[in-house]
Every structure is written in C-alpha cells, then in structure tokens.
Design a protein around this motif. Sequence first.
Motif, PDB file in Angstrom:
ATOM      1  N   ARG A 155      53.814 -23.243   5.616  1.00 47.73           N
ATOM      2  CA  ARG A 155      53.353 -22.377   6.717  1.00 47.73           C
ATOM      3  C   ARG A 155      52.945 -23.228   7.914  1.00 47.73           C
ATOM      4  O   ARG A 155      51.763 -23.471   8.143  1.00 47.73           O
ATOM      5  CB  ARG A 155      52.153 -21.536   6.266  1.00 47.73           C
ATOM      6  N   ILE A 165      51.464 -27.408   5.263  1.00 45.88           N
ATOM      7  CA  ILE A 165      52.104 -27.309   6.568  1.00 45.88           C
ATOM      8  C   ILE A 165      53.597 -27.044   6.388  1.00 45.88           C
ATOM      9  O   ILE A 165      54.207 -26.318   7.164  1.00 45.88           O
ATOM     10  CB  ILE A 165      51.876 -28.598   7.389  1.00 45.88           C
ATOM     11  N   ASP A 194      44.716 -23.726  11.575  1.00 46.61           N
ATOM     12  CA  ASP A 194      43.899 -22.572  11.211  1.00 46.61           C
ATOM     13  C   ASP A 194      42.700 -23.050  10.389  1.00 46.61           C
ATOM     14  O   ASP A 194      42.866 -23.557   9.276  1.00 46.61           O
ATOM     15  CB  ASP A 194      44.751 -21.595  10.393  1.00 46.61           C
ATOM     16  N   TRP A 237      44.996 -32.102  15.420  1.00 50.47           N
ATOM     17  CA  TRP A 237      44.636 -32.092  13.998  1.00 50.47           C
ATOM     18  C   TRP A 237      43.388 -32.945  13.754  1.00 50.47           C
ATOM     19  O   TRP A 237      42.461 -32.529  13.074  1.00 50.47           O
ATOM     20  CB  TRP A 237      45.791 -32.580  13.121  1.00 50.47           C
ATOM     21  N   SER A 258      40.577 -21.517   8.631  1.00 53.66           N
ATOM     22  CA  SER A 258      40.425 -20.853   7.336  1.00 53.66           C
ATOM     23  C   SER A 258      41.413 -21.389   6.300  1.00 53.66           C
ATOM     24  O   SER A 258      41.315 -21.074   5.118  1.00 53.66           O
ATOM     25  CB  SER A 258      40.605 -19.340   7.484  1.00 53.66           C
ATOM     26  N   ASN A 259      42.353 -22.237   6.736  1.00 52.73           N
ATOM     27  CA  ASN A 259      43.329 -22.835   5.825  1.00 52.73           C
ATOM     28  C   ASN A 259      42.915 -24.244   5.392  1.00 52.73           C
ATOM     29  O   ASN A 259      43.689 -24.958   4.772  1.00 52.73           O
ATOM     30  CB  ASN A 259      44.708 -22.880   6.513  1.00 52.73           C
ATOM     31  N   ASP A 300      52.697 -22.477  10.903  1.00 49.21           N
ATOM     32  CA  ASP A 300      51.868 -21.731  11.852  1.00 49.21           C
ATOM     33  C   ASP A 300      50.382 -21.804  11.512  1.00 49.21           C
ATOM     34  O   ASP A 300      49.529 -21.552  12.358  1.00 49.21           O
ATOM     35  CB  ASP A 300      52.319 -20.264  11.903  1.00 49.21           C
ATOM     36  N   ARG A 301      50.030 -22.184  10.262  1.00 54.04           N
ATOM     37  CA  ARG A 301      48.621 -22.287   9.851  1.00 54.04           C
ATOM     38  C   ARG A 301      48.102 -23.724   9.893  1.00 54.04           C
ATOM     39  O   ARG A 301      47.034 -24.021   9.363  1.00 54.04           O
ATOM     40  CB  ARG A 301      48.450 -21.722   8.434  1.00 54.04           C
ATOM     41  N   ARG A 302      48.835 -24.601  10.557  1.00 62.46           N
ATOM     42  CA  ARG A 302      48.473 -26.016  10.632  1.00 62.46           C
ATOM     43  C   ARG A 302      47.075 -26.231  11.192  1.00 62.46           C
ATOM     44  O   ARG A 302      46.307 -27.034  10.674  1.00 62.46           O
ATOM     45  CB  ARG A 302      49.507 -26.744  11.488  1.00 62.46           C
ATOM     46  N   HIS A 349      44.964 -28.946   3.567  1.00 59.99           N
ATOM     47  CA  HIS A 349      45.469 -27.617   3.910  1.00 59.99           C
ATOM     48  C   HIS A 349      45.643 -26.845   2.610  1.00 59.99           C
ATOM     49  O   HIS A 349      46.350 -27.295   1.703  1.00 59.99           O
ATOM     50  CB  HIS A 349      46.820 -27.715   4.631  1.00 59.99           C
ATOM     51  N   LYS A 350      44.992 -25.692   2.497  1.00 66.04           N
ATOM     52  CA  LYS A 350      45.139 -24.861   1.291  1.00 66.04           C
ATOM     53  C   LYS A 350      46.594 -24.460   1.114  1.00 66.04           C
ATOM     54  O   LYS A 350      47.144 -24.544   0.025  1.00 66.04           O
ATOM     55  CB  LYS A 350      44.248 -23.619   1.378  1.00 66.04           C
TER      56      LYS A 350
END
Length: 138
Positions: free
Chosen positions: A106, A103, A112, A72, A114-115, A108-110, A99-100
């Motif tokens: 979602r 965590i 990402d 991270w 684009s997040n 799984d988008r930790r 994070h948009k």
Amino acid sequence: MAPFKGRNRSTRRATLSAGCAGCEGDDAMPYAAPRICKCGSIIPAGRPCPRCSKAVEAARPDRHQRGYDSDWYRLRRAHLATHPGCVVCGSTEGVDVDHKVSIKDRPDRRLDPSNLQTLCRLHHNRKTHGKKAGIARG
C-alpha cells in the motif's frame, strides 16, 4: 583406552573421527558439504554466494526509490517522540518504526501515522522476515 594403547594422540583422534562404530570422539562431528550456487560457484554450506549477493544488492533500489525520503524521516522522528517503546515488549533500546501494512502493498499509506508502529530490532526482524513469534506479519 585399551584399543589405542601404544598409539599417539593424533592417531587416536584420526581413528575416532573416521567414524568407527560405537566410538565418538571430540572430532566426530561432520562438516556440511559445500553447495553449488545457481550461478555455478561452489559455496561453503551456510554461506551466501559473494557473486550473487553483490548482484542482488546492486539491483536493489536506493532508499529514496523505496519510499524513505526526508518526509519519512520527519514522520519517523515525530512517531518515536510519542511512541518510544516497542509495542510487543516495551523496550526503548534499538527501536525501529515499522509500517503495519508494507509500502510495497500500500504505497498510499507510506506517510499515514495510523500505519506505523514502534518495534525493537528483534521484533522488527521477526516481522520483516516472516517468523511468527508474538506478532503477525502484515
């Protein structure tokens, strides 16, 4: 000040703060009553319970368990290198990578890219604590 003639200043102040009708003195503002916490402690109004605050902090997962590990921090550094300013106001002082989609919602988008979005502390706190001031919580 005819009604207070011959009285000393502390007597006048005590009379004014007692709340006589029509009189407002410097000390007329009342204090909020203390509250009783769910644990049974009596707490001054507007203050957190020290006993419960410590219990909540002790039960909180550490940063690694919450998803903030070395991966991270590496991604955060790379994001700030390319997006240094707050997406709301453009400030580059005291910015956080947010994070948009959280965590918690979602995992799984930790990591990402684009997040992620850059927010100054003011806008990050408003989003995190749910205050609707310029950006939607999400």
